[in-house]
Design a protein around this motif. Structure first.
Motif, PDB file in Angstrom:
ATOM      1  N   ASP A  98       0.842  -1.186   0.000  1.00  0.00           N
ATOM      2  CA  ASP A  98       0.000   0.000   0.000  1.00  0.00           C
ATOM      3  C   ASP A  98       0.879   1.238   0.000  1.00  0.00           C
ATOM      4  O   ASP A  98       1.274   1.739   1.040  1.00  0.00           O
ATOM      5  CB  ASP A  98      -0.899  -0.045   1.244  1.00  0.00           C
ATOM      6  N   VAL A  99       1.235   1.696  -1.205  1.00  0.00           N
ATOM      7  CA  VAL A  99       2.101   2.863  -1.339  1.00  0.00           C
ATOM      8  C   VAL A  99       1.347   3.942  -2.107  1.00  0.00           C
ATOM      9  O   VAL A  99       0.771   3.690  -3.155  1.00  0.00           O
ATOM     10  CB  VAL A  99       3.398   2.497  -2.093  1.00  0.00           C
ATOM     11  N   LYS A 100       1.356   5.157  -1.549  1.00  0.00           N
ATOM     12  CA  LYS A 100       0.659   6.261  -2.207  1.00  0.00           C
ATOM     13  C   LYS A 100       1.627   7.405  -2.503  1.00  0.00           C
ATOM     14  O   LYS A 100       2.569   7.648  -1.750  1.00  0.00           O
ATOM     15  CB  LYS A 100      -0.469   6.768  -1.302  1.00  0.00           C
ATOM     16  N   ASP A 101       1.366   8.097  -3.612  1.00  0.00           N
ATOM     17  CA  ASP A 101       2.229   9.221  -3.970  1.00  0.00           C
ATOM     18  C   ASP A 101       1.846  10.459  -3.161  1.00  0.00           C
ATOM     19  O   ASP A 101       0.997  10.402  -2.267  1.00  0.00           O
ATOM     20  CB  ASP A 101       2.182   9.472  -5.481  1.00  0.00           C
ATOM     21  N   SER A 102       2.489  11.601  -3.486  1.00  0.00           N
ATOM     22  CA  SER A 102       2.280  12.825  -2.704  1.00  0.00           C
ATOM     23  C   SER A 102       0.842  13.322  -2.771  1.00  0.00           C
ATOM     24  O   SER A 102       0.411  14.083  -1.915  1.00  0.00           O
ATOM     25  CB  SER A 102       3.229  13.913  -3.203  1.00  0.00           C
ATOM     26  N   ASN A 103       0.120  12.897  -3.796  1.00  0.00           N
ATOM     27  CA  ASN A 103      -1.282  13.308  -3.924  1.00  0.00           C
ATOM     28  C   ASN A 103      -2.253  12.292  -3.331  1.00  0.00           C
ATOM     29  O   ASN A 103      -3.458  12.473  -3.406  1.00  0.00           O
ATOM     30  CB  ASN A 103      -1.635  13.518  -5.403  1.00  0.00           C
ATOM     31  N   GLY A 104      -1.706  11.220  -2.787  1.00  0.00           N
ATOM     32  CA  GLY A 104      -2.562  10.196  -2.199  1.00  0.00           C
ATOM     33  C   GLY A 104      -3.059   9.170  -3.195  1.00  0.00           C
ATOM     34  O   GLY A 104      -3.922   8.357  -2.887  1.00  0.00           O
ATOM     35  N   ASN A 105      -2.502   9.211  -4.422  1.00  0.00           N
ATOM     36  CA  ASN A 105      -2.892   8.213  -5.423  1.00  0.00           C
ATOM     37  C   ASN A 105      -2.090   6.931  -5.214  1.00  0.00           C
ATOM     38  O   ASN A 105      -0.886   6.996  -5.011  1.00  0.00           O
ATOM     39  CB  ASN A 105      -2.622   8.736  -6.841  1.00  0.00           C
ATOM     40  N   PRO A 106      -2.748   5.788  -5.270  1.00  0.00           N
ATOM     41  CA  PRO A 106      -2.028   4.534  -5.081  1.00  0.00           C
ATOM     42  C   PRO A 106      -1.051   4.268  -6.226  1.00  0.00           C
ATOM     43  O   PRO A 106      -1.367   4.521  -7.385  1.00  0.00           O
ATOM     44  CB  PRO A 106      -3.143   3.481  -5.044  1.00  0.00           C
ATOM     45  N   LEU A 107       0.142   3.782  -5.873  1.00  0.00           N
ATOM     46  CA  LEU A 107       1.149   3.453  -6.871  1.00  0.00           C
ATOM     47  C   LEU A 107       1.230   1.940  -7.014  1.00  0.00           C
ATOM     48  O   LEU A 107       0.999   1.200  -6.067  1.00  0.00           O
ATOM     49  CB  LEU A 107       2.510   3.996  -6.443  1.00  0.00           C
ATOM     50  N   ALA A 108       1.580   1.503  -8.222  1.00  0.00           N
ATOM     51  CA  ALA A 108       1.712   0.071  -8.486  1.00  0.00           C
ATOM     52  C   ALA A 108       3.018  -0.183  -9.225  1.00  0.00           C
ATOM     53  O   ALA A 108       3.604   0.730  -9.815  1.00  0.00           O
ATOM     54  CB  ALA A 108       0.534  -0.416  -9.321  1.00  0.00           C
ATOM     55  N   ASN A 109       3.460  -1.427  -9.190  1.00  0.00           N
ATOM     56  CA  ASN A 109       4.656  -1.808  -9.946  1.00  0.00           C
ATOM     57  C   ASN A 109       4.454  -1.466 -11.416  1.00  0.00           C
ATOM     58  O   ASN A 109       3.390  -1.694 -11.974  1.00  0.00           O
ATOM     59  CB  ASN A 109       4.896  -3.305  -9.811  1.00  0.00           C
ATOM     60  N   GLY A 110       5.491  -0.881 -12.027  1.00  0.00           N
ATOM     61  CA  GLY A 110       5.424  -0.563 -13.444  1.00  0.00           C
ATOM     62  C   GLY A 110       4.927   0.839 -13.746  1.00  0.00           C
ATOM     63  O   GLY A 110       4.952   1.273 -14.889  1.00  0.00           O
ATOM     64  N   ASP A 111       4.462   1.560 -12.717  1.00  0.00           N
ATOM     65  CA  ASP A 111       4.018   2.935 -12.922  1.00  0.00           C
ATOM     66  C   ASP A 111       5.204   3.850 -13.242  1.00  0.00           C
ATOM     67  O   ASP A 111       6.342   3.544 -12.902  1.00  0.00           O
ATOM     68  CB  ASP A 111       3.340   3.467 -11.661  1.00  0.00           C
TER      69      ASP A 111
END
Ligand SMILES: [Zn+2]
Length: 112
Positions: A45-58
């Protein structure tokens, strides 16, 4: 019976057994590592600075200049990291920026 029966990823048969290393299907003979299959599907469960979830390959973009520890290299705001890999730990993003393999904190990037 609380243990769930592993299902063959090849033929979906429940007729299989664990030989100590791999689970072996009695129907089609397929062997697979049930333990690693389970862990690889576990999502971080990793989110960027805007709170959007990040996934492998992004792909992500740096939102601020980041000085690399132990060097004079500065990664510029706006630099893009393609095809990130998420890892557990303090720095959640394993990626390449400008050809350099680095670890980034998710709070310093946004999804591209
Ligand atoms: Zn099978």
């Amino acid at each position: 019976m609380s243990e769930s029966t592993p299902i063959c990823p090849q033929c979906a048969s429940e007729q299989n057994y664990f030989d100590g290393t791999f689970t072996v299907c009695l129907e089609c003979g397929h062997e697979w590592d049930a333990a690693s299959t389970t862990s690889s599907t576990q999502e971080l469960d990793v989110k960027d600075s805007n709170g959007n979830p990040l996934a492998n390959g992004d792909d992500v973009i740096l939102i601020k200049d980041l000085k690399l520890k132990g060097s004079s290299t500065v990664l510029k705001k706006g630099a893009k990291a393609k095809g990130i890999r998420l890892v557990e730990g303090d720095h959640e993003i394993d990626c390449k920026v400008d050809g350099m393999k680095i670890m980034l904190k998710a709070c310093f990037v946004k999804k591209a």
